[in-house]
Write a protein that holds these residues in place. Structure first.
Motif, PDB file in Angstrom:
ATOM      1  N   UNK A 120      43.778  29.899  52.463  1.00 43.38           N
ATOM      2  CA  UNK A 120      42.871  31.009  52.183  1.00 43.38           C
ATOM      3  C   UNK A 120      41.733  31.057  53.186  1.00 43.38           C
ATOM      4  N   UNK A 121      41.209  29.874  53.531  1.00 45.43           N
ATOM      5  CA  UNK A 121      40.121  29.810  54.500  1.00 45.43           C
ATOM      6  C   UNK A 121      40.594  30.261  55.879  1.00 45.43           C
ATOM      7  N   UNK A 122      41.786  29.850  56.275  1.00 46.80           N
ATOM      8  CA  UNK A 122      42.338  30.234  57.576  1.00 46.80           C
ATOM      9  C   UNK A 122      42.484  31.755  57.673  1.00 46.80           C
ATOM     10  N   UNK A 123      43.069  32.364  56.659  1.00 40.26           N
ATOM     11  CA  UNK A 123      43.266  33.815  56.657  1.00 40.26           C
ATOM     12  C   UNK A 123      41.924  34.544  56.663  1.00 40.26           C
ATOM     13  N   UNK A 124      41.011  34.104  55.807  1.00 41.73           N
ATOM     14  CA  UNK A 124      39.704  34.760  55.700  1.00 41.73           C
ATOM     15  C   UNK A 124      38.907  34.637  56.989  1.00 41.73           C
ATOM     16  N   UNK A 125      38.945  33.469  57.608  1.00 43.17           N
ATOM     17  CA  UNK A 125      38.219  33.268  58.868  1.00 43.17           C
ATOM     18  C   UNK A 125      38.803  34.125  59.985  1.00 43.17           C
ATOM     19  N   UNK A 126      40.118  34.300  59.997  1.00 42.47           N
ATOM     20  CA  UNK A 126      40.748  35.157  61.005  1.00 42.47           C
ATOM     21  C   UNK A 126      40.281  36.597  60.852  1.00 42.47           C
ATOM     22  N   UNK A 127      40.281  37.097  59.628  1.00 42.53           N
ATOM     23  CA  UNK A 127      39.811  38.465  59.377  1.00 42.53           C
ATOM     24  C   UNK A 127      38.330  38.592  59.734  1.00 42.53           C
ATOM     25  N   UNK A 128      37.552  37.555  59.437  1.00 42.25           N
ATOM     26  CA  UNK A 128      36.127  37.571  59.760  1.00 42.25           C
ATOM     27  C   UNK A 128      35.908  37.630  61.270  1.00 42.25           C
ATOM     28  N   UNK A 168      34.070  32.201  50.111  1.00 39.83           N
ATOM     29  CA  UNK A 168      33.383  31.562  48.974  1.00 39.83           C
ATOM     30  C   UNK A 168      34.334  31.406  47.795  1.00 39.83           C
ATOM     31  N   UNK A 169      35.100  32.476  47.488  1.00 39.79           N
ATOM     32  CA  UNK A 169      36.011  32.440  46.336  1.00 39.79           C
ATOM     33  C   UNK A 169      37.193  31.500  46.546  1.00 39.79           C
ATOM     34  N   UNK A 170      37.490  31.167  47.804  1.00 32.32           N
ATOM     35  CA  UNK A 170      38.602  30.250  48.066  1.00 32.32           C
ATOM     36  C   UNK A 170      38.369  28.900  47.400  1.00 32.32           C
ATOM     37  N   UNK A 171      37.108  28.514  47.239  1.00 34.00           N
ATOM     38  CA  UNK A 171      36.787  27.236  46.599  1.00 34.00           C
ATOM     39  C   UNK A 171      36.774  27.344  45.071  1.00 34.00           C
ATOM     40  N   UNK A 172      36.861  28.586  44.581  1.00 34.74           N
ATOM     41  CA  UNK A 172      36.833  28.814  43.129  1.00 34.74           C
ATOM     42  C   UNK A 172      38.218  29.156  42.602  1.00 34.74           C
ATOM     43  N   UNK A 173      38.838  30.180  43.226  1.00 31.79           N
ATOM     44  CA  UNK A 173      40.154  30.637  42.794  1.00 31.79           C
ATOM     45  C   UNK A 173      40.890  31.267  43.967  1.00 31.79           C
ATOM     46  N   UNK A 174      42.031  30.717  44.368  1.00 35.33           N
ATOM     47  CA  UNK A 174      42.802  31.306  45.476  1.00 35.33           C
ATOM     48  C   UNK A 174      43.204  32.753  45.209  1.00 35.33           C
ATOM     49  N   UNK A 175      43.536  33.058  43.959  1.00 35.21           N
ATOM     50  CA  UNK A 175      43.928  34.421  43.611  1.00 35.21           C
ATOM     51  C   UNK A 175      42.780  35.388  43.814  1.00 35.21           C
ATOM     52  N   UNK A 176      41.588  35.018  43.346  1.00 42.91           N
ATOM     53  CA  UNK A 176      40.418  35.879  43.533  1.00 42.91           C
ATOM     54  C   UNK A 176      40.073  36.016  45.006  1.00 42.91           C
ATOM     55  N   UNK A 177      40.314  34.949  45.761  1.00 41.11           N
ATOM     56  CA  UNK A 177      40.054  34.993  47.189  1.00 41.11           C
ATOM     57  C   UNK A 177      40.917  36.050  47.866  1.00 41.11           C
ATOM     58  N   UNK A 178      42.185  36.126  47.476  1.00 44.27           N
ATOM     59  CA  UNK A 178      43.087  37.139  48.031  1.00 44.27           C
ATOM     60  C   UNK A 178      42.680  38.534  47.572  1.00 44.27           C
ATOM     61  N   UNK A 179      42.436  38.674  46.284  1.00 46.67           N
ATOM     62  CA  UNK A 179      42.116  39.990  45.724  1.00 46.67           C
ATOM     63  C   UNK A 179      40.793  40.542  46.248  1.00 46.67           C
ATOM     64  N   UNK A 180      39.910  39.669  46.706  1.00 45.25           N
ATOM     65  CA  UNK A 180      38.607  40.137  47.180  1.00 45.25           C
ATOM     66  C   UNK A 180      38.736  41.073  48.373  1.00 45.25           C
ATOM     67  N   UNK A 181      39.843  40.966  49.128  1.00 47.58           N
ATOM     68  CA  UNK A 181      40.026  41.838  50.283  1.00 47.58           C
ATOM     69  C   UNK A 181      40.265  43.296  49.873  1.00 47.58           C
ATOM     70  N   UNK A 182      40.611  43.506  48.606  1.00 48.44           N
ATOM     71  CA  UNK A 182      40.736  44.879  48.124  1.00 48.44           C
ATOM     72  C   UNK A 182      39.388  45.588  48.160  1.00 48.44           C
TER      73      UNK A 182
END
Length: 248
Positions: free
Chosen positions: A115-123, A192-206
């Motif tokens: 999740x961190x890898x994907x999020x950092x790439x988009x960032x 931030x959500x990656x440390x709480x819930x992987x699912x929420x981390x993915x959905x946050x991109x919506x």
């Protein structure tokens, strides 16, 4: 020659995005008969792999589409330098990593590091777009903002008043900046959500889709000339600026 180079950059950029968006769906693995040998195994495949993969696919597809749309808008600026074209190529190289990151996501979406890898790439891609935007604004409007008093005095001597021009330029460029800022915000939230819930981390991109929609609905209408109190001379002058930003 430089105009032709810019056109070729725009063409190859479209090609990169088209390929990246197509490859995304190819990252979804089809199970073999050896793996799926019963209805229970097929149900488990649908629940644990296919359903999350399709969700991630649509999110990744929209993110790539959003980056492509940003590129189309930014290429409408007139003052595109070699440095900006180089940054654009760096951005394209990063965009090409999205299918790989998405495929990685398909198999390990419940792991924090993925999740961190994907999020950092988009960032990183989002920040590159903002850097390109800042350079384009500086190049396009540098003459006006550096010599705005001289320009106003010159035009005033010809009977033309431009009291609202600076505010209007800020308005239309601020709209584009907000659109570019949307994936930055959602990427940070996802990290931030990656440390709480992987699912929420993915959905946050919506949120990117929601934020961009709200920005366009709230601000685009305000940027039209008929909603700004300008003289005929101002409208003609500012309309040229709008065309350089939105390509209208």
């Amino acid at each position: 020659m430089f105009n032709k180079l810019t056109d070729r950059h725009a063409a190859i950029t479209d090609g990169v995005f088209a390929i990246a968006m197509t490859i995304l769906v190819l990252e979804i693995a089809v199970p073999t008969v050896a793996v799926i040998s019963s209805d229970a195994a097929l149900d488990e495949y649908f629940i644990n792999y296919l359903a999350p993969s399709i969700l991630i696919y649509f999110i990744s597809f929209y993110l790539v589409y959003n980056f492509w749309e940003n590129t189309v808008i930014l290429f409408n600026f007139n003052k595109i330098s070699y440095g900006i074209l180089t940054l654009n190529m760096l951005t394209m190289a990063s965009v090409c990593l999205i299918p790989f990151a998405t495929g990685f996501f398909f198999n390990f979406y419940n792991y924090i590091n993925v999740n961190l890898f994907f999020s950092l790439l988009i960032l990183i891609i989002s920040l590159l777009y903002i850097l390109i935007f800042i350079l384009l604004i500086r190049n396009t409007f540098k003459g006006y903002f550096d010599k705005k008093d001289e320009i106003k005095n010159h035009l005033r001597n010809d009977g033309i008043e431009l009291p609202n021009l600076k505010l209007y330029v800020r308005g239309v460029t601020l709209t584009l900046f907000y659109i570019l800022l949307a994936p930055v915000c959602t990427s940070l939230i996802s990290i931030v959500l990656a440390f709480v819930s992987p699912l929420l981390s993915v959905l946050s991109f919506l949120l990117t889709l929601i934020l961009v929609f709200i920005i366009r609905m709230k601000r685009m209408g305000k940027d039209h000339l008929e909603n700004v109190d300008l003289t005929d001379d101002e409208k003609e002058f500012v309309d040229n600026i709008r065309k350089s930003i939105y390509g209208e």
